[in-house]
Design a protein around this motif. Structure first.
Motif, PDB file in Angstrom:
ATOM      1  N   ALA A 140       0.809  -1.224   0.000  1.00 18.54           N
ATOM      2  CA  ALA A 140       0.000   0.000   0.000  1.00 18.54           C
ATOM      3  C   ALA A 140       0.836   1.264   0.000  1.00 18.54           C
ATOM      4  CB  ALA A 140      -0.925  -0.001   1.218  1.00 18.54           C
ATOM      5  N   LEU A 141       2.061   1.199   0.517  1.00 23.28           N
ATOM      6  CA  LEU A 141       2.864   2.410   0.694  1.00 23.28           C
ATOM      7  C   LEU A 141       4.056   2.506  -0.261  1.00 23.28           C
ATOM      8  CD1 LEU A 141       2.986   2.356   4.614  1.00 23.28           C
ATOM      9  CD2 LEU A 141       1.482   3.748   3.174  1.00 23.28           C
ATOM     10  N   SER A 142       4.325   1.444  -0.998  1.00 22.58           N
ATOM     11  CA  SER A 142       5.578   1.390  -1.762  1.00 22.58           C
ATOM     12  C   SER A 142       5.655   2.377  -2.917  1.00 22.58           C
ATOM     13  CB  SER A 142       5.813  -0.030  -2.287  1.00 22.58           C
ATOM     14  OG  SER A 142       4.732  -0.433  -3.113  1.00 22.58           O
ATOM     15  N   ASP A 143       4.509   2.877  -3.417  1.00 19.17           N
ATOM     16  CA  ASP A 143       4.592   3.817  -4.532  1.00 19.17           C
ATOM     17  C   ASP A 143       4.634   5.277  -4.069  1.00 19.17           C
ATOM     18  OD1 ASP A 143       1.972   3.862  -3.629  1.00 19.17           O
ATOM     19  OD2 ASP A 143       1.128   4.266  -5.620  1.00 19.17           O
ATOM     20  N   LEU A 144       4.631   5.493  -2.758  1.00 17.98           N
ATOM     21  CA  LEU A 144       4.774   6.849  -2.238  1.00 17.98           C
ATOM     22  C   LEU A 144       6.247   7.245  -2.227  1.00 17.98           C
ATOM     23  CD1 LEU A 144       2.456   6.702   0.924  1.00 17.98           C
ATOM     24  CD2 LEU A 144       1.928   7.765  -1.283  1.00 17.98           C
ATOM     25  N   PRO A 145       6.545   8.545  -2.250  1.00 16.60           N
ATOM     26  CA  PRO A 145       7.933   8.946  -2.003  1.00 16.60           C
ATOM     27  C   PRO A 145       8.356   8.428  -0.631  1.00 16.60           C
ATOM     28  CG  PRO A 145       6.621  10.821  -2.765  1.00 16.60           C
ATOM     29  CD  PRO A 145       5.645   9.705  -2.473  1.00 16.60           C
ATOM     30  N   GLY A 146       9.486   7.759  -0.572  1.00 16.32           N
ATOM     31  CA  GLY A 146       9.880   7.259   0.734  1.00 16.32           C
ATOM     32  C   GLY A 146      10.869   6.129   0.684  1.00 16.32           C
ATOM     33  N   PHE A 147      10.933   5.413   1.812  1.00 18.85           N
ATOM     34  CA  PHE A 147      11.899   4.346   2.003  1.00 18.85           C
ATOM     35  C   PHE A 147      11.258   3.299   2.902  1.00 18.85           C
ATOM     36  CE2 PHE A 147      15.062   2.517   4.916  1.00 18.85           C
ATOM     37  CZ  PHE A 147      15.962   1.943   4.023  1.00 18.85           C
ATOM     38  N   ILE A 148      11.278   2.047   2.488  1.00 19.40           N
ATOM     39  CA  ILE A 148      10.752   0.957   3.299  1.00 19.40           C
ATOM     40  C   ILE A 148      11.874  -0.047   3.493  1.00 19.40           C
ATOM     41  CG2 ILE A 148       9.039  -0.879   3.497  1.00 19.40           C
ATOM     42  CD1 ILE A 148       7.213   0.719   1.661  1.00 19.40           C
ATOM     43  N   TRP A 149      12.302  -0.203   4.731  1.00 23.15           N
ATOM     44  CA  TRP A 149      13.415  -1.112   5.001  1.00 23.15           C
ATOM     45  C   TRP A 149      12.957  -2.550   4.841  1.00 23.15           C
ATOM     46  CZ3 TRP A 149      15.494  -3.546   9.934  1.00 23.15           C
ATOM     47  CH2 TRP A 149      16.780  -4.054   9.722  1.00 23.15           C
ATOM     48  N   ASP A 150      13.720  -3.318   4.061  1.00 20.91           N
ATOM     49  CA  ASP A 150      13.361  -4.706   3.777  1.00 20.91           C
ATOM     50  C   ASP A 150      14.045  -5.702   4.709  1.00 20.91           C
ATOM     51  OD1 ASP A 150      15.982  -4.608   2.934  1.00 20.91           O
ATOM     52  OD2 ASP A 150      15.551  -5.099   0.828  1.00 20.91           O
ATOM     53  N   GLY A 151      14.721  -5.185   5.722  1.00 16.50           N
ATOM     54  CA  GLY A 151      15.392  -6.068   6.671  1.00 16.50           C
ATOM     55  C   GLY A 151      16.809  -6.436   6.288  1.00 16.50           C
ATOM     56  N   GLU A 152      17.247  -5.994   5.138  1.00 19.46           N
ATOM     57  CA  GLU A 152      18.599  -6.292   4.676  1.00 19.46           C
ATOM     58  C   GLU A 152      19.516  -5.098   4.943  1.00 19.46           C
ATOM     59  OE1 GLU A 152      19.540  -9.237   3.496  1.00 19.46           O
ATOM     60  OE2 GLU A 152      17.491  -9.999   3.713  1.00 19.46           O
ATOM     61  N   GLY A 153      20.777  -5.399   5.240  1.00 22.07           N
ATOM     62  CA  GLY A 153      21.740  -4.328   5.455  1.00 22.07           C
ATOM     63  C   GLY A 153      21.562  -3.667   6.818  1.00 22.07           C
ATOM     64  N   GLU A 154      22.184  -2.499   6.966  1.00 20.78           N
ATOM     65  CA  GLU A 154      22.165  -1.801   8.246  1.00 20.78           C
ATOM     66  C   GLU A 154      20.753  -1.363   8.625  1.00 20.78           C
ATOM     67  OE1 GLU A 154      24.113   2.181  10.379  1.00 20.78           O
ATOM     68  OE2 GLU A 154      24.585   1.693   8.294  1.00 20.78           O
ATOM     69  N   ASN A 155      20.426  -1.536   9.877  1.00 19.52           N
ATOM     70  CA  ASN A 155      19.118  -1.104  10.379  1.00 19.52           C
ATOM     71  C   ASN A 155      19.057   0.425  10.386  1.00 19.52           C
ATOM     72  OD1 ASN A 155      16.807  -0.521  11.938  1.00 19.52           O
ATOM     73  ND2 ASN A 155      17.071  -2.353  13.169  1.00 19.52           N
ATOM     74  N   PRO A 156      18.063   1.023   9.724  1.00 24.85           N
ATOM     75  CA  PRO A 156      17.993   2.485   9.621  1.00 24.85           C
ATOM     76  C   PRO A 156      17.194   3.134  10.748  1.00 24.85           C
ATOM     77  CG  PRO A 156      16.301   1.529   8.257  1.00 24.85           C
ATOM     78  CD  PRO A 156      17.011   0.366   8.908  1.00 24.85           C
ATOM     79  N   TYR A 157      16.894   2.386  11.811  1.00 23.75           N
ATOM     80  CA  TYR A 157      15.961   2.853  12.833  1.00 23.75           C
ATOM     81  C   TYR A 157      16.327   4.235  13.369  1.00 23.75           C
ATOM     82  CZ  TYR A 157      13.158   2.780  17.134  1.00 23.75           C
ATOM     83  OH  TYR A 157      12.280   3.079  18.136  1.00 23.75           O
ATOM     84  N   PHE A 158      17.573   4.432  13.799  1.00 19.64           N
ATOM     85  CA  PHE A 158      17.969   5.725  14.347  1.00 19.64           C
ATOM     86  C   PHE A 158      17.921   6.819  13.282  1.00 19.64           C
ATOM     87  CE2 PHE A 158      20.282   2.975  17.492  1.00 19.64           C
ATOM     88  CZ  PHE A 158      19.532   3.344  18.586  1.00 19.64           C
ATOM     89  N   ALA A 159      18.241   6.475  12.044  1.00 20.12           N
ATOM     90  CA  ALA A 159      18.174   7.464  10.964  1.00 20.12           C
ATOM     91  C   ALA A 159      16.737   7.910  10.730  1.00 20.12           C
ATOM     92  CB  ALA A 159      18.773   6.889   9.688  1.00 20.12           C
ATOM     93  N   LEU A 160      15.787   6.990  10.803  1.00 17.80           N
ATOM     94  CA  LEU A 160      14.384   7.352  10.635  1.00 17.80           C
ATOM     95  C   LEU A 160      13.958   8.333  11.725  1.00 17.80           C
ATOM     96  CD1 LEU A 160      14.375   4.974   8.610  1.00 17.80           C
ATOM     97  CD2 LEU A 160      12.174   4.292   9.549  1.00 17.80           C
TER      98      LEU A 160
END
Length: 334
Positions: A228-248
């Motif tokens: 539902a949200l993937s076509d909006l401007p943005g970023f959805i973490w897929d669980g791969e790579g560095e966790n972006p939690y603090f950056a969010l």
């Protein structure tokens, strides 16, 4: 009472602090965050210790666990010499925390995070969420939970993810999604409805959305919300790579958080950004009390279908708890 030489050593040399927990993020982060907050106020060396029990021992209640050191799995590092400060979180740590003062000859300051549901006299200090409604002469009630969110950590994380999210349009909504717990759930219907209302809010504001899911998020809810949200401007973490939690947290103009996690709610409120609570299936009076506490402080509101940008009230309860630990330590060293 400690001797003058003991007090002098504590002032002259770095404190030894152990952050002790099981392998659950909801316990590890508060213990480590509080230990780091103490170290930010006074020179200290912080080490983590993770409790793992042999066989079914870990499922026993603390009062049926008579020989905890003998039933620890190898490699935990939980052995003498004991630290100056023991900060523990989680039920798995209780058989150890309850004996630490005796094992250390009273030299280790024992701090238990969260409601231990055990005799308070075994601890020097209990740092408990106010919404748990426990009290006592050695209980410090705080709003939410201790955490690792600091201005420095947020700035560092934002710098690492600038190339990923730095060009997203404002207002940027960080979406922190929890999931199934003892009292909450994120059904497909709930996930679908939340995603639809968040999508409409982001489109109406002309902004963007930055999404992270927790390990408790049901796979079907994750798929529905991502679609539902993937076509909006943005970023959805897929669980791969560095966790972006603090950056969010650092890059958001507003933070949307599901109502199932005291840790996420507290961490979001600590940033000073406006926080909006998202409804889920289920609930409990305890979580309701936390939400009302943050709302009454001006840190949060309930999501009403739009991205409300209001002056947040930064929460700094972790530092207050760290100051209480050092005050308790200093009183003992006189």
């Amino acid at each position: 009472m400690w001797s003058g030489s003991r007090a002098g050593r504590l002032l002259e040399t770095p404190l030894s602090i152990w952050a002790v927990s099981d392998d659950k993020a909801g316990n590890a982060a508060p213990a480590l965050g509080l230990a780091e907050a103490v170290a930010a106020l006074r020179p200290a060396q912080v080490q983590t210790r993770t409790v793992h029990w042999k066989g079914v021992t870990g499922r026993l209640p603390w009062h049926l666990h008579p020989f905890p050191l003998a039933t620890l799995k190898a490699g935990t590092g939980i052995a003498p010499p004991w630290p100056d400060i023991w900060i523990a979180a989680g039920r798995a740590t209780l058989p150890l925390s309850l004996r630490m003062r005796r094992w250390s000859g009273g030299r280790t300051l024992v701090v238990q995070v969260q409601n231990p549901r055990a005799p308070h006299r075994a601890f020097d200090l209990i740092v408990a969420p106010r919404h748990d409604q426990i009290a006592g002469p050695n209980v410090l009630a705080i709003t939410g939970s201790p955490h690792r969110v600091t201005l420095a950590r947020l700035a560092e994380a934002a710098g690492r993810f600038e190339g990923v999210m730095g060009d997203l349009p404002h207002p940027r909504a960080a979406l922190l999604v929890g999931g199934k717990s003892k009292v909450h759930d994120l059904s497909d219907t709930c996930a679908r409805d939340l995603a639809a209302s968040i999508r409409e809010a982001v489109l109406s504001a002309g902004g963007s959305v930055m999404v992270t899911f927790s390990r408790r998020t049901p796979a079907s809810a994750r798929r529905l919300m991502t679609a539902a949200l993937s076509d909006l401007p943005g970023f959805i973490w897929d669980g791969e790579g560095e966790n972006p939690y603090f950056a969010l947290l650092a890059m958001a103009d507003v933070i949307l958080v599901t109502e199932d996690s005291a840790n996420m709610a507290t961490e979001a409120a600590s940033t000073g950004r406006p926080v909006l609570f998202l409804p889920m299936d289920g609930g409990s009076p305890k979580f309701q009390r936390l939400q009302e506490d943050l709302i009454s402080r001006g840190s949060a509101r309930r999501f009403a279908g739009r991205l409300e940008i209001f002056p947040g009230a930064p929460l700094d309860e972790t530092r207050r708890a760290a100051e209480a630990i050092l005050a308790t330590l200093d009183r003992r060293s006189v």
